[in-house]
Design a protein around this motif. Structure first.
Motif, PDB file in Angstrom:
ATOM      1  N   GLU A 106      40.992  31.175  31.659  1.00 32.18           N
ATOM      2  CA  GLU A 106      41.902  32.077  32.349  1.00 32.18           C
ATOM      3  C   GLU A 106      41.163  32.886  33.405  1.00 32.18           C
ATOM      4  N   VAL A 107      41.908  33.325  34.408  1.00 29.99           N
ATOM      5  CA  VAL A 107      41.332  34.173  35.447  1.00 29.99           C
ATOM      6  C   VAL A 107      41.235  35.599  34.937  1.00 29.99           C
ATOM      7  N   VAL A 108      40.087  36.196  35.144  1.00 31.89           N
ATOM      8  CA  VAL A 108      39.859  37.578  34.717  1.00 31.89           C
ATOM      9  C   VAL A 108      39.978  38.536  35.895  1.00 31.89           C
ATOM     10  N   ALA A 109      39.351  38.166  37.017  1.00 31.75           N
ATOM     11  CA  ALA A 109      39.329  39.052  38.174  1.00 31.75           C
ATOM     12  C   ALA A 109      39.097  38.237  39.430  1.00 31.75           C
ATOM     13  N   ARG A 110      39.535  38.794  40.548  1.00 33.50           N
ATOM     14  CA  ARG A 110      39.397  38.133  41.839  1.00 33.50           C
ATOM     15  C   ARG A 110      38.955  39.156  42.872  1.00 33.50           C
ATOM     16  N   ILE A 111      38.142  38.703  43.834  1.00 24.11           N
ATOM     17  CA  ILE A 111      37.698  39.589  44.902  1.00 24.11           C
ATOM     18  C   ILE A 111      37.780  38.856  46.225  1.00 24.11           C
ATOM     19  N   SER A 112      38.215  39.559  47.246  1.00 25.63           N
ATOM     20  CA  SER A 112      38.366  38.971  48.580  1.00 25.63           C
ATOM     21  C   SER A 112      36.998  38.692  49.199  1.00 25.63           C
ATOM     22  N   PRO A 113      36.961  37.901  50.254  1.00 21.93           N
ATOM     23  CA  PRO A 113      35.670  37.561  50.874  1.00 21.93           C
ATOM     24  C   PRO A 113      34.852  38.779  51.316  1.00 21.93           C
ATOM     25  N   ASN A 114      35.526  39.819  51.807  1.00 20.32           N
ATOM     26  CA  ASN A 114      34.782  40.994  52.266  1.00 20.32           C
ATOM     27  C   ASN A 114      34.637  42.061  51.176  1.00 20.32           C
ATOM     28  N   GLY A 115      35.147  41.767  49.979  1.00 16.03           N
ATOM     29  CA  GLY A 115      34.981  42.681  48.856  1.00 16.03           C
ATOM     30  C   GLY A 115      35.938  43.850  48.811  1.00 16.03           C
ATOM     31  N   ILE A 116      36.854  43.924  49.743  1.00 15.89           N
ATOM     32  CA  ILE A 116      37.739  45.088  49.818  1.00 15.89           C
ATOM     33  C   ILE A 116      38.883  45.002  48.816  1.00 15.89           C
ATOM     34  N   THR A 117      39.434  43.807  48.632  1.00 15.85           N
ATOM     35  CA  THR A 117      40.603  43.637  47.762  1.00 15.85           C
ATOM     36  C   THR A 117      40.192  43.001  46.441  1.00 15.85           C
ATOM     37  N   THR A 118      40.607  43.634  45.350  1.00 17.50           N
ATOM     38  CA  THR A 118      40.330  43.098  44.015  1.00 17.50           C
ATOM     39  C   THR A 118      41.618  43.034  43.212  1.00 17.50           C
ATOM     40  N   ASN A 119      41.659  42.086  42.298  1.00 19.06           N
ATOM     41  CA  ASN A 119      42.804  41.925  41.404  1.00 19.06           C
ATOM     42  C   ASN A 119      42.279  41.617  40.004  1.00 19.06           C
ATOM     43  N   TYR A 120      43.037  42.063  38.997  1.00 18.58           N
ATOM     44  CA  TYR A 120      42.583  41.909  37.617  1.00 18.58           C
ATOM     45  C   TYR A 120      43.719  41.416  36.728  1.00 18.58           C
ATOM     46  N   ALA A 121      43.335  40.672  35.707  1.00 15.75           N
ATOM     47  CA  ALA A 121      44.287  40.343  34.658  1.00 15.75           C
ATOM     48  C   ALA A 121      44.674  41.631  33.946  1.00 15.75           C
ATOM     49  N   ASP A 122      45.895  41.690  33.481  1.00 16.18           N
ATOM     50  CA  ASP A 122      46.362  42.904  32.805  1.00 16.18           C
ATOM     51  C   ASP A 122      45.476  43.266  31.610  1.00 16.18           C
ATOM     52  N   SER A 123      44.950  42.259  30.955  1.00 20.01           N
ATOM     53  CA  SER A 123      44.158  42.489  29.740  1.00 20.01           C
ATOM     54  C   SER A 123      42.836  43.210  30.001  1.00 20.01           C
ATOM     55  N   VAL A 124      42.362  43.202  31.244  1.00 24.21           N
ATOM     56  CA  VAL A 124      41.068  43.822  31.545  1.00 24.21           C
ATOM     57  C   VAL A 124      41.185  44.960  32.555  1.00 24.21           C
ATOM     58  N   LYS A 125      42.377  45.182  33.074  1.00 21.71           N
ATOM     59  CA  LYS A 125      42.572  46.199  34.110  1.00 21.71           C
ATOM     60  C   LYS A 125      42.148  47.564  33.584  1.00 21.71           C
ATOM     61  N   GLY A 126      41.371  48.280  34.385  1.00 21.45           N
ATOM     62  CA  GLY A 126      40.874  49.591  33.995  1.00 21.45           C
ATOM     63  C   GLY A 126      39.585  49.557  33.198  1.00 21.45           C
ATOM     64  N   ARG A 127      39.169  48.374  32.778  1.00 21.93           N
ATOM     65  CA  ARG A 127      37.924  48.247  32.002  1.00 21.93           C
ATOM     66  C   ARG A 127      36.866  47.421  32.730  1.00 21.93           C
ATOM     67  N   PHE A 128      37.296  46.427  33.487  1.00 20.06           N
ATOM     68  CA  PHE A 128      36.363  45.537  34.196  1.00 20.06           C
ATOM     69  C   PHE A 128      36.411  45.846  35.693  1.00 20.06           C
ATOM     70  N   THR A 129      35.273  45.662  36.360  1.00 14.71           N
ATOM     71  CA  THR A 129      35.189  45.833  37.807  1.00 14.71           C
ATOM     72  C   THR A 129      34.433  44.660  38.415  1.00 14.71           C
ATOM     73  N   ILE A 130      35.067  43.984  39.349  1.00 15.47           N
ATOM     74  CA  ILE A 130      34.425  42.875  40.052  1.00 15.47           C
ATOM     75  C   ILE A 130      33.870  43.402  41.376  1.00 15.47           C
ATOM     76  N   SER A 131      32.704  42.912  41.753  1.00 18.35           N
ATOM     77  CA  SER A 131      32.107  43.280  43.036  1.00 18.35           C
ATOM     78  C   SER A 131      31.287  42.100  43.527  1.00 18.35           C
ATOM     79  N   ARG A 132      30.806  42.199  44.751  1.00 19.44           N
ATOM     80  CA  ARG A 132      30.023  41.093  45.308  1.00 19.44           C
ATOM     81  C   ARG A 132      28.981  41.628  46.267  1.00 19.44           C
TER      82      ARG A 132
END
Length: 116
Positions: A46-72
């Motif tokens: 399953e997808v946990v998190a997604r980040i845009s090419p420039n790192g500005i936009t992130t999206n999270y699965a509901d199950s991890v929102k507020g606990r996980f942070t994606i960065s690049r």
């Protein structure tokens, strides 16, 4: 060829933290959205998190929102996943890959086990 090397997994207690890293190579990293995925035993990936090419936009699965942070770090061709307040249900093998349906070959992943 495209290659992903995930690291940083391990054993954590409930409420603990881990930081995953994924070193990517073989493509122009800075031009692709990236995602972290996970697969628990006996379940589909399953997808946990997604980040845009420039790192500005992130999206999270509901199950991890507020606990996980994606960065690049595009200069290092690396994507990260900071995982806080871990729960036993976060136990899985974690992978990174390009975002979307057209994923490339998977890396070996990194095992995350949350248990007291």
């Amino acid at each position: 060829q495209v290659q992903f090397v995930e690291s940083g997994g391990g054993l954590a207690q409930p409420g603990g933290s881990l930081r995953l890293s994924c070193a990517a190579s073989g493509f122009t990293f800075s031009t692709y959205a990236m995602s972290w995925y996970r697969q628990a035993a006996g379940k589909e990936r399953e997808v946990v998190a997604r980040i845009s090419p420039n790192g500005i936009t992130t999206n999270y699965a509901d199950s991890v929102k507020g606990r996980f942070t994606i960065s690049r770090g595009n200069a290092k061709n690396t994507v990260y996943l900071q995982m806080n307040n871990l729960k036993p249900e976060d136990t899985a093998v974690y992978y990174c890959n390009r975002a979307g349906a057209a994923v490339w070959s998977w890396g070996q992943g990194t095992q995350v086990t949350v248990s007291s």
